[in-house]
Design a protein around this motif. Sequence first.
Motif, PDB file in Angstrom:
ATOM      1  N   ILE A 244       0.822  -1.215   0.000  1.00  0.00           N
ATOM      2  CA  ILE A 244       0.000   0.000   0.000  1.00  0.00           C
ATOM      3  C   ILE A 244       0.860   1.270   0.000  1.00  0.00           C
ATOM      4  O   ILE A 244       0.583   2.205  -0.770  1.00  0.00           O
ATOM      5  N   PRO A 245       1.914   1.367   0.832  1.00  0.00           N
ATOM      6  CA  PRO A 245       2.761   2.570   0.738  1.00  0.00           C
ATOM      7  C   PRO A 245       3.418   2.759  -0.629  1.00  0.00           C
ATOM      8  O   PRO A 245       3.556   3.892  -1.102  1.00  0.00           O
ATOM      9  N   ILE A 246       3.824   1.664  -1.265  1.00  0.00           N
ATOM     10  CA  ILE A 246       4.438   1.776  -2.592  1.00  0.00           C
ATOM     11  C   ILE A 246       3.415   2.287  -3.607  1.00  0.00           C
ATOM     12  O   ILE A 246       3.723   3.142  -4.451  1.00  0.00           O
ATOM     13  N   LEU A 247       2.181   1.786  -3.525  1.00  0.00           N
ATOM     14  CA  LEU A 247       1.125   2.280  -4.408  1.00  0.00           C
ATOM     15  C   LEU A 247       0.809   3.745  -4.106  1.00  0.00           C
ATOM     16  O   LEU A 247       0.581   4.542  -5.029  1.00  0.00           O
ATOM     17  N   TYR A 248       0.803   4.095  -2.829  1.00  0.00           N
ATOM     18  CA  TYR A 248       0.531   5.486  -2.449  1.00  0.00           C
ATOM     19  C   TYR A 248       1.564   6.432  -3.057  1.00  0.00           C
ATOM     20  O   TYR A 248       1.215   7.490  -3.604  1.00  0.00           O
ATOM     21  N   LEU A 249       2.836   6.071  -2.960  1.00  0.00           N
ATOM     22  CA  LEU A 249       3.898   6.924  -3.496  1.00  0.00           C
ATOM     23  C   LEU A 249       3.718   7.157  -4.991  1.00  0.00           C
ATOM     24  O   LEU A 249       4.008   8.247  -5.501  1.00  0.00           O
ATOM     25  N   ALA A 250       3.224   6.141  -5.695  1.00  0.00           N
ATOM     26  CA  ALA A 250       2.997   6.282  -7.140  1.00  0.00           C
ATOM     27  C   ALA A 250       1.711   7.046  -7.431  1.00  0.00           C
ATOM     28  O   ALA A 250       1.633   7.802  -8.408  1.00  0.00           O
ATOM     29  N   ALA A 251       0.693   6.884  -6.580  1.00  0.00           N
ATOM     30  CA  ALA A 251      -0.631   7.462  -6.857  1.00  0.00           C
ATOM     31  C   ALA A 251      -0.649   8.982  -6.787  1.00  0.00           C
ATOM     32  O   ALA A 251      -1.455   9.621  -7.470  1.00  0.00           O
TER      33      ALA A 251
ATOM     34  N   ALA B  60      12.881   8.157  -5.126  1.00  0.00           N
ATOM     35  CA  ALA B  60      13.716   7.950  -3.939  1.00  0.00           C
ATOM     36  C   ALA B  60      12.961   7.206  -2.846  1.00  0.00           C
ATOM     37  O   ALA B  60      13.504   6.286  -2.210  1.00  0.00           O
ATOM     38  N   ASN B  61      11.702   7.581  -2.611  1.00  0.00           N
ATOM     39  CA  ASN B  61      10.935   6.926  -1.552  1.00  0.00           C
ATOM     40  C   ASN B  61      10.547   5.507  -1.926  1.00  0.00           C
ATOM     41  O   ASN B  61      10.434   4.640  -1.040  1.00  0.00           O
TER      42      ASN B  61
ATOM     43  N   PHE C  43      11.582  -0.331  -0.655  1.00  0.00           N
ATOM     44  CA  PHE C  43      12.092  -1.677  -0.920  1.00  0.00           C
ATOM     45  C   PHE C  43      13.301  -2.025  -0.050  1.00  0.00           C
ATOM     46  O   PHE C  43      13.599  -3.206   0.171  1.00  0.00           O
ATOM     47  N   LEU C  44      13.991  -1.003   0.449  1.00  0.00           N
ATOM     48  CA  LEU C  44      15.162  -1.235   1.297  1.00  0.00           C
ATOM     49  C   LEU C  44      14.844  -1.070   2.781  1.00  0.00           C
ATOM     50  O   LEU C  44      15.751  -1.177   3.613  1.00  0.00           O
ATOM     51  N   SER C  45      13.577  -0.814   3.107  1.00  0.00           N
ATOM     52  CA  SER C  45      13.217  -0.524   4.491  1.00  0.00           C
ATOM     53  C   SER C  45      13.500  -1.681   5.427  1.00  0.00           C
ATOM     54  O   SER C  45      13.825  -1.476   6.598  1.00  0.00           O
ATOM     55  N   CYS C  46      13.374  -2.905   4.942  1.00  0.00           N
ATOM     56  CA  CYS C  46      13.661  -4.087   5.751  1.00  0.00           C
ATOM     57  C   CYS C  46      14.535  -5.044   4.956  1.00  0.00           C
ATOM     58  O   CYS C  46      14.383  -5.179   3.739  1.00  0.00           O
ATOM     59  N   GLN C  47      15.446  -5.684   5.654  1.00  0.00           N
ATOM     60  CA  GLN C  47      16.303  -6.691   5.035  1.00  0.00           C
ATOM     61  C   GLN C  47      16.177  -8.007   5.794  1.00  0.00           C
ATOM     62  O   GLN C  47      16.579  -8.104   6.949  1.00  0.00           O
ATOM     63  N   PRO C  48      15.613  -9.037   5.162  1.00  0.00           N
ATOM     64  CA  PRO C  48      14.965  -8.990   3.856  1.00  0.00           C
ATOM     65  C   PRO C  48      13.585  -8.331   3.948  1.00  0.00           C
ATOM     66  O   PRO C  48      13.078  -8.110   5.045  1.00  0.00           O
ATOM     67  N   LEU C  49      12.983  -8.067   2.793  1.00  0.00           N
ATOM     68  CA  LEU C  49      11.686  -7.409   2.773  1.00  0.00           C
ATOM     69  C   LEU C  49      10.605  -8.274   3.413  1.00  0.00           C
ATOM     70  O   LEU C  49       9.597  -7.766   3.899  1.00  0.00           O
ATOM     71  N   SER C  50      10.848  -9.570   3.447  1.00  0.00           N
ATOM     72  CA  SER C  50       9.880 -10.500   4.042  1.00  0.00           C
ATOM     73  C   SER C  50       9.766 -10.335   5.549  1.00  0.00           C
ATOM     74  O   SER C  50       8.902 -10.961   6.179  1.00  0.00           O
ATOM     75  N   PHE C  51      10.604  -9.454   6.130  1.00  0.00           N
ATOM     76  CA  PHE C  51      10.510  -9.208   7.566  1.00  0.00           C
ATOM     77  C   PHE C  51       9.101  -8.775   7.952  1.00  0.00           C
ATOM     78  O   PHE C  51       8.622  -9.102   9.037  1.00  0.00           O
ATOM     79  N   TYR C  52       8.438  -8.042   7.055  1.00  0.00           N
ATOM     80  CA  TYR C  52       7.114  -7.522   7.364  1.00  0.00           C
ATOM     81  C   TYR C  52       6.121  -8.633   7.676  1.00  0.00           C
ATOM     82  O   TYR C  52       5.178  -8.433   8.441  1.00  0.00           O
ATOM     83  N   TRP C  53       6.293  -9.825   7.086  1.00  0.00           N
ATOM     84  CA  TRP C  53       5.338 -10.901   7.364  1.00  0.00           C
ATOM     85  C   TRP C  53       5.965 -12.111   8.043  1.00  0.00           C
ATOM     86  O   TRP C  53       5.250 -13.002   8.475  1.00  0.00           O
ATOM     87  N   THR C  54       7.313 -12.127   8.170  1.00  0.00           N
ATOM     88  CA  THR C  54       7.954 -13.250   8.877  1.00  0.00           C
ATOM     89  C   THR C  54       8.555 -12.826  10.209  1.00  0.00           C
ATOM     90  O   THR C  54       8.832 -13.670  11.059  1.00  0.00           O
ATOM     91  N   GLN C  55       8.790 -11.503  10.364  1.00  0.00           N
ATOM     92  CA  GLN C  55       9.438 -10.946  11.546  1.00  0.00           C
ATOM     93  C   GLN C  55      10.853 -11.502  11.735  1.00  0.00           C
ATOM     94  O   GLN C  55      11.375 -11.537  12.843  1.00  0.00           O
ATOM     95  N   GLU C  56      11.485 -11.866  10.638  1.00  0.00           N
ATOM     96  CA  GLU C  56      12.862 -12.356  10.666  1.00  0.00           C
ATOM     97  C   GLU C  56      13.739 -11.425   9.834  1.00  0.00           C
ATOM     98  O   GLU C  56      13.557 -11.302   8.626  1.00  0.00           O
ATOM     99  N   GLY C  57      14.695 -10.769  10.484  1.00  0.00           N
ATOM    100  CA  GLY C  57      15.563  -9.820   9.813  1.00  0.00           C
ATOM    101  C   GLY C  57      15.622  -8.531  10.614  1.00  0.00           C
ATOM    102  O   GLY C  57      15.450  -8.522  11.836  1.00  0.00           O
TER     103      GLY C  57
END
Length: 357
Positions: A104-111, A149-150, A155-169
């Motif tokens: 949703i934030p990525i879509l917002y930045l484009a919208a 830039a945003n 895409f770089l906010s979490c490493q790996p990006l899957s942290f958002y749903w796995t909480q690993e990273g």
Amino acid sequence: MANPPSYSEEYLRQTQQPVIYGICSALIVTETLAVVLRIVSKVVGRLRWGIDDLFIALGLLINLAINTCAIVDAKYGGVGLHEARVLQINPGMLNVWGHMIIIIPILYLAAVVPPKLVLLHLYLSIFTQKAFRRSCYGVAVVVLTNWFANTIAAFLSCQPLSFYWTQEGHCFDVNQFFRWGSFANIVTDVVMLILPMPSILELQISLRLKLGILVTFILGSLGLITSIVRFYEFYVTNAEVDGTWSGATLDLWSAVEPGIYLITACIPSYRPLIRFFQKRNKGSVPSMPSDPGSSVGGLHSRSSPAYEMSTGRRFKRLGSYKGMEEDVVGLVDVGVHHSRPEAGKITVDREFHVRRD
């Protein structure tokens, strides 16, 4: 081992989901209607299609995607419910929520980009001053650079990006990213609101029409209000605490702000449609005044002659089309010449350039 926290039934029953469903559904209908009216208005006014229409179409598609994702996030990701309640219902819903918190934030930045480009395109099609046009291009560069830039930062906010749903990273400060990533929208909105004001105030037109044009541009900048409100809501909301509950606020304002941008970007194009209904209600179009003394030196719409001239030695003054002034002045550039007249020559101190679409 510490016991898990207990929550009251009243707390667990709290929900913001009906608000999400209602607002997002209303936005889908309103945004679509705004674009349809823009299309109808351009057809009625027989206006040319341009790159701004592509921006509007792109903006509509992205906004529809945001609203759809917000509804999905509520239904299948548990957004709008307390996280403790979501864990009771189905812990797997947090996986959907984790995906949507980055989508949703990525879509917002484009919208937010296409509607801003539409308004800048409108400015460029009306005003011809070099400094003004350079400012418009500068704002467009800022808008596009901020989006690029945003999006990279998202895409770089979490490493790996899957942290958002796995909480690993690991992640950087997500709250700060959500709060300040859109601050440039407020800055560019303020600049875009101020930019046309000096040029409009210098137009040699009636006060009524001048105020009408100012109101049109102000309405086109209503996104500034939602941008400020969104910034405030994101500033006071902690996205890392009770994520599914706080996510309702984040999702809603990520949908509302670009939606208002899109709707207001369509408003300036409604003039032909408004005039069409005004003419139908009046039943007839006012006629050209026959008395040259009754004219006020205005310009005419493209459906009327620009001037009249008699066959004798006297020339009639430029006539005015009462009530039709708005059809003409919208796309004129007024140049004022202050040079001293030469002997034996006639000097015109006002030059009107009328763009015909």
